[in-house]
Write a protein that holds these residues in place. Structure first.
Motif, PDB file in Angstrom:
ATOM      1  N   TYR A 287      -2.330  -5.774  -8.979  1.00 46.44           N
ATOM      2  CA  TYR A 287      -2.026  -4.631  -8.122  1.00 46.44           C
ATOM      3  C   TYR A 287      -2.793  -4.784  -6.805  1.00 46.44           C
ATOM      4  O   TYR A 287      -3.994  -5.032  -6.809  1.00 46.44           O
ATOM      5  CB  TYR A 287      -2.436  -3.313  -8.780  1.00 46.44           C
ATOM      6  CG  TYR A 287      -1.728  -3.004 -10.074  1.00 46.44           C
ATOM      7  CD1 TYR A 287      -0.531  -2.300 -10.084  1.00 46.44           C
ATOM      8  CD2 TYR A 287      -2.260  -3.408 -11.287  1.00 46.44           C
ATOM      9  CE1 TYR A 287       0.125  -2.007 -11.268  1.00 46.44           C
ATOM     10  CE2 TYR A 287      -1.624  -3.123 -12.483  1.00 46.44           C
ATOM     11  CZ  TYR A 287      -0.423  -2.424 -12.473  1.00 46.44           C
ATOM     12  OH  TYR A 287       0.222  -2.138 -13.656  1.00 46.44           O
ATOM     13  N   PHE A 288      -2.091  -4.610  -5.690  1.00 49.14           N
ATOM     14  CA  PHE A 288      -2.751  -4.659  -4.389  1.00 49.14           C
ATOM     15  C   PHE A 288      -2.026  -3.725  -3.432  1.00 49.14           C
ATOM     16  O   PHE A 288      -0.919  -3.244  -3.716  1.00 49.14           O
ATOM     17  CB  PHE A 288      -2.779  -6.087  -3.821  1.00 49.14           C
ATOM     18  CG  PHE A 288      -1.441  -6.758  -3.743  1.00 49.14           C
ATOM     19  CD1 PHE A 288      -0.644  -6.645  -2.615  1.00 49.14           C
ATOM     20  CD2 PHE A 288      -0.970  -7.525  -4.809  1.00 49.14           C
ATOM     21  CE1 PHE A 288       0.600  -7.259  -2.538  1.00 49.14           C
ATOM     22  CE2 PHE A 288       0.274  -8.145  -4.755  1.00 49.14           C
ATOM     23  CZ  PHE A 288       1.057  -8.015  -3.608  1.00 49.14           C
ATOM     24  N   VAL A 289      -2.670  -3.420  -2.315  1.00 49.16           N
ATOM     25  CA  VAL A 289      -2.047  -2.573  -1.304  1.00 49.16           C
ATOM     26  C   VAL A 289      -1.834  -3.393  -0.032  1.00 49.16           C
ATOM     27  O   VAL A 289      -2.586  -4.324   0.270  1.00 49.16           O
ATOM     28  CB  VAL A 289      -2.863  -1.304  -1.014  1.00 49.16           C
ATOM     29  CG1 VAL A 289      -2.791  -0.351  -2.187  1.00 49.16           C
ATOM     30  CG2 VAL A 289      -4.308  -1.627  -0.668  1.00 49.16           C
ATOM     31  N   VAL A 290      -0.804  -3.007   0.717  1.00 50.55           N
ATOM     32  CA  VAL A 290      -0.336  -3.772   1.873  1.00 50.55           C
ATOM     33  C   VAL A 290      -0.506  -2.943   3.142  1.00 50.55           C
ATOM     34  O   VAL A 290      -0.270  -1.729   3.140  1.00 50.55           O
ATOM     35  CB  VAL A 290       1.141  -4.182   1.704  1.00 50.55           C
ATOM     36  CG1 VAL A 290       1.617  -5.015   2.887  1.00 50.55           C
ATOM     37  CG2 VAL A 290       1.336  -4.941   0.394  1.00 50.55           C
ATOM     38  N   GLY A 291      -0.898  -3.602   4.226  1.00 51.50           N
ATOM     39  CA  GLY A 291      -1.186  -2.944   5.484  1.00 51.50           C
ATOM     40  C   GLY A 291       0.034  -2.660   6.335  1.00 51.50           C
ATOM     41  O   GLY A 291       1.186  -2.733   5.896  1.00 51.50           O
ATOM     42  N   ASN A 292      -0.243  -2.358   7.607  1.00 50.14           N
ATOM     43  CA  ASN A 292       0.770  -1.832   8.529  1.00 50.14           C
ATOM     44  C   ASN A 292       1.795  -2.873   8.957  1.00 50.14           C
ATOM     45  O   ASN A 292       1.552  -4.075   8.908  1.00 50.14           O
ATOM     46  CB  ASN A 292       0.086  -1.292   9.787  1.00 50.14           C
ATOM     47  CG  ASN A 292      -0.737  -2.353  10.487  1.00 50.14           C
ATOM     48  OD1 ASN A 292      -1.912  -2.528  10.165  1.00 50.14           O
ATOM     49  ND2 ASN A 292      -0.160  -3.070  11.442  1.00 50.14           N
ATOM     50  N   PRO A 293       2.952  -2.405   9.432  1.00 46.65           N
ATOM     51  CA  PRO A 293       3.941  -3.304  10.032  1.00 46.65           C
ATOM     52  C   PRO A 293       3.549  -3.679  11.453  1.00 46.65           C
ATOM     53  O   PRO A 293       2.728  -3.028  12.087  1.00 46.65           O
ATOM     54  CB  PRO A 293       5.232  -2.472  10.017  1.00 46.65           C
ATOM     55  CG  PRO A 293       4.767  -1.054  10.068  1.00 46.65           C
ATOM     56  CD  PRO A 293       3.455  -1.012   9.331  1.00 46.65           C
ATOM     57  N   ASP A 305      12.599   0.952   6.460  1.00 43.68           N
ATOM     58  CA  ASP A 305      11.341   1.398   5.867  1.00 43.68           C
ATOM     59  C   ASP A 305      10.243   0.354   6.007  1.00 43.68           C
ATOM     60  O   ASP A 305       9.071   0.640   5.784  1.00 43.68           O
ATOM     61  CB  ASP A 305      11.535   1.722   4.392  1.00 43.68           C
ATOM     62  CG  ASP A 305      12.416   2.946   4.174  1.00 43.68           C
ATOM     63  OD1 ASP A 305      12.767   3.622   5.157  1.00 43.68           O
ATOM     64  OD2 ASP A 305      12.763   3.215   3.003  1.00 43.68           O
ATOM     65  N   ASN A 306      10.642  -0.898   6.320  1.00 45.52           N
ATOM     66  CA  ASN A 306       9.677  -1.991   6.518  1.00 45.52           C
ATOM     67  C   ASN A 306       8.920  -2.342   5.235  1.00 45.52           C
ATOM     68  O   ASN A 306       7.692  -2.463   5.210  1.00 45.52           O
ATOM     69  CB  ASN A 306       8.681  -1.662   7.637  1.00 45.52           C
ATOM     70  CG  ASN A 306       9.325  -1.310   8.958  1.00 45.52           C
ATOM     71  OD1 ASN A 306       8.823  -0.502   9.711  1.00 45.52           O
ATOM     72  ND2 ASN A 306      10.463  -1.939   9.269  1.00 45.52           N
ATOM     73  N   LEU A 307       9.684  -2.532   4.155  1.00 46.20           N
ATOM     74  CA  LEU A 307       9.071  -2.945   2.883  1.00 46.20           C
ATOM     75  C   LEU A 307       8.429  -4.325   3.008  1.00 46.20           C
ATOM     76  O   LEU A 307       8.955  -5.198   3.679  1.00 46.20           O
ATOM     77  CB  LEU A 307      10.127  -2.994   1.778  1.00 46.20           C
ATOM     78  CG  LEU A 307      10.792  -1.657   1.438  1.00 46.20           C
ATOM     79  CD1 LEU A 307      11.850  -1.867   0.356  1.00 46.20           C
ATOM     80  CD2 LEU A 307       9.788  -0.622   0.986  1.00 46.20           C
ATOM     81  N   TYR A 308       7.257  -4.544   2.355  1.00 47.84           N
ATOM     82  CA  TYR A 308       6.492  -3.631   1.517  1.00 47.84           C
ATOM     83  C   TYR A 308       5.242  -3.156   2.260  1.00 47.84           C
ATOM     84  O   TYR A 308       4.170  -3.005   1.646  1.00 47.84           O
ATOM     85  CB  TYR A 308       6.067  -4.318   0.223  1.00 47.84           C
ATOM     86  CG  TYR A 308       7.233  -4.775  -0.623  1.00 47.84           C
ATOM     87  CD1 TYR A 308       7.993  -3.846  -1.341  1.00 47.84           C
ATOM     88  CD2 TYR A 308       7.581  -6.117  -0.669  1.00 47.84           C
ATOM     89  CE1 TYR A 308       9.061  -4.258  -2.109  1.00 47.84           C
ATOM     90  CE2 TYR A 308       8.650  -6.540  -1.433  1.00 47.84           C
ATOM     91  CZ  TYR A 308       9.393  -5.608  -2.148  1.00 47.84           C
ATOM     92  OH  TYR A 308      10.458  -6.008  -2.890  1.00 47.84           O
ATOM     93  N   THR A 309       5.345  -2.946   3.566  1.00 46.93           N
ATOM     94  CA  THR A 309       4.184  -2.472   4.302  1.00 46.93           C
ATOM     95  C   THR A 309       3.797  -1.073   3.819  1.00 46.93           C
ATOM     96  O   THR A 309       4.613  -0.321   3.291  1.00 46.93           O
ATOM     97  CB  THR A 309       4.454  -2.434   5.810  1.00 46.93           C
ATOM     98  OG1 THR A 309       5.480  -1.486   6.104  1.00 46.93           O
ATOM     99  CG2 THR A 309       4.872  -3.811   6.323  1.00 46.93           C
TER     100      THR A 309
END
Length: 566
Positions: A287-293, A305-309
């Motif tokens: 599991y991790f989190v992704v930053g901005n576009p 939606d700019n997945l997976y930002t």
């Protein structure tokens, strides 16, 4: 994730133990293998290890909960400095110390690694990375620490490499080029090692990179799998509201038209991964989190939606294949990326049952609680900071917005106390104005699509907040003089430790938030604390070197504390 400086310039109470019980606890701390060679068993059982600190966030579940209680709420007021170590580089310091059988590994900005005697602070060896000719990085030349496995130490570098060092000598064993720094890629996060793989994401969300998480072979650095954090079809569901019900004010029809004309922007969409992954070994899930576009503020050329930002993402540990995701901010034009590392812990589901959950502290100022099985949202907390004008659209002249581009919760890792059902977050309050500017892709150069600026005549502050993750309610909150960034540690002694940009390092009562102790460092304490035991003595350790993002005073100290008389 871009920040204000760069925008301007680029329940159970814990009992106090008797002396004999404390000594027995330390001596009986979890031991796996010979302790000099870090085995998978040691890493798997780190949550119960009261001697070492083997992971950046304490264990694979990233709870930042340390099981020793020699230092506790009754005696923490006697905490005193055991030793201080000064590193060569005087610059922002964000490292989490890793401790293996009395040896500590710490890093500084510009990719220096030190091995220290954890009892005395004496240097064992010092490695200086030979930097390539090009480095392109956001938010300071930071490094957040190493990972350890076998007889090796692993570090990501500003010139977008992974290096493996001999843990005994600091000798370089291998290095792998992960991506092209000329295109905006860099590494500041600490790696995560699991099952003979070293995992790392990438920075570069401000430069039009395509984000990723990679798994490398620990023996030779070969890339085993890559997961791209911008999907080839990044449109998503054309979301109009955020998870709390707020209106994004998107012009969906205009975006759909732009998508047909411009195509999918995934190749330059950003999506950096700034912090460590949580690992569930029972389901082989990462599991991790992704930053901005990219670009941060100018969304017209990245419709959808700019997945997976701005998302929580789960992938298969063995293959890197996608499992599930949850997006916090669709089509982000506010730089409210997901940065603080996720935590795995048991949580109360909507029906009252107990399920395995994922916690994330958002730059939006909420703690989000997910079902680990499918990434779905169970609840979100009460807001920890002001939500005034959160989804105001950036304008050329500048639109006022809170909580501001730094958060909420920035990259700062949270901690939990599972005996209390609380998670602890540190937050920022920085009113900003958002300015948008039409900007085409600049071939790997800084790509904000505008700027966000701190409002000089408005008050800035921070807080330390305890959230009941089973209800979403705030249990306690302590306001701080300055915006908070760095991280927090909880211990079985009933204490949480965290530092401030003014150099104060503080201990709070885990249950009530009462201030129990503090020390004044010479620079900002903006690094996550850690704890460990050597020869029957528990230590708390933290870096004091300031922070680039908030321009807190720089320094070069690693400071270790123990109880007076130990």
């Amino acid at each position: 994730m871009f920040h204000k400086t760069m925008a301007a310039i680029a329940v159970t109470s814990v009992m106090a133990f008797s002396g004999s019980a404390i000594a027995q606890e330390v001596q009986g701390g979890t031991l796996f293998g010979n302790m000099d060679t870090v085995t998978q068993d040691m890493l798997d059982n780190a949550a119960g290890d009261s001697n070492n600190f083997l992971h950046t966030n304490a264990n694979y579940h990233q709870t930042r909960y340390y099981p020793a209680r020699q230092i506790n709420s009754d005696n923490v007021h006697t905490l005193t400095r055991a030793w201080t170590f000064n590193m060569e580089v005087v610059e922002s310091l964000e490292t989490t110390p890793i401790v293996v059988n009395g040896t500590m590994y710490v890093t500084s900005s510009f990719n220096h690694v030190y091995a220290l005697d954890a009892q005395t602070g004496e240097q064992k060896w010092h490695y200086k990375h030979e930097m390539g000719p090009i480095t392109t990085y956001c938010c300071g030349p930071n490094n957040r620490g190493v990972a350890v496995y076998g007889d090796r130490v692993f570090m990501g570098t500003l010139d977008a490499k992974m290096v493996a060092l001999d843990a005994t000598s600091g000798e370089l064993l291998w290095e792998t080029q992960l991506a092209d720094p000329e295109l905006g890629y860099s590494e500041t996060m600490a790696p995560t090692v699991v099952d003979n793989m070293v995992l790392i994401g990438t920075n570069g969300g401000e430069y039009g990179i395509r984000g990723f998480v990679k798994a490398l072979d620990v023996d030779n650095g070969d890339v085993l799998w890559t997961f791209h954090t911008t999907a080839e079809d990044s449109r998503g569901v054309w979301a109009t509201h955020d998870p709390t019900g707020g209106d994004y004010l998107r012009d969906i029809e205009a975006e759909k038209k732009a998508y047909e004309e411009l195509g999918d922007p995934y190749k330059t969409l950003g999506g950096g991964v700034w912090q460590n992954m949580a690992i569930d070994k029972s389901t082989d899930t990462v599991y991790f989190v992704v930053g901005n576009p990219s670009p941060d503020l100018y969304g017209a050329i990245r419709p959808g939606d700019n997945l997976y930002t701005d998302s929580l993402v789960a992938v298969d540990l063995t293959t890197g294949e996608y499992k599930c995701h949850f997006q916090y901010v669709a089509h982000d034009v506010w730089d409210l990326d997901a940065v603080s590392p996720p935590i795995i812990t048991d949580v109360r589901a909507k029906d009252g049952s107990t399920v395995k959950g994922i916690l994330h502290g958002g730059k939006t100022g909420y703690v989000y609680v997910h079902d680990a099985s499918d990434c779905s949202l169970i609840r979100y907390s009460d807001p920890m900071v002001s939500q005034e004008s959160r989804w105001v659209l950036p304008t050329k002249e500048g639109a006022r917005m809170l909580p501001g581009a730094n958060g909420g919760v920035e990259w700062s890792p949270m901690a939990i106390d599972p005996t209390l059902g609380l998670t602890y977050a540190i937050n920022l309050h920085q009113p900003m104005t958002y300015h948008v500017e039409e900007t085409p892709y600049p071939d790997g150069k800084l790509w904000l699509g505008g700027a966000f600026k701190v409002i000089p005549d408005e008050q800035q502050w921070g807080n330390v907040t305890a959230v009941d993750y089973n209800t979403g309610s705030i249990r306690w909150k302590v306001k701080t003089q300055q915006p908070m960034i760095g991280g927090i540690l909880a211990t079985a002694g009933g204490i949480v430790f965290t530092g401030e940009g003014n150099g104060l390092f503080k201990a709070y009562d885990s249950a009530s938030g009462e201030l129990l102790w503090q020390d004044q460092a010479d620079a900002g304490v903006n690094a996550p604390p850690a704890s460990y035991n050597v020869a029957g003595t528990q230590y708390i350790v933290v870096g004091a070197g300031g922070n680039v993002q908030l321009n807190y005073k720089r320094g070069n100290e690693i400071i270790a504390y123990k109880l007076d008389g130990r």
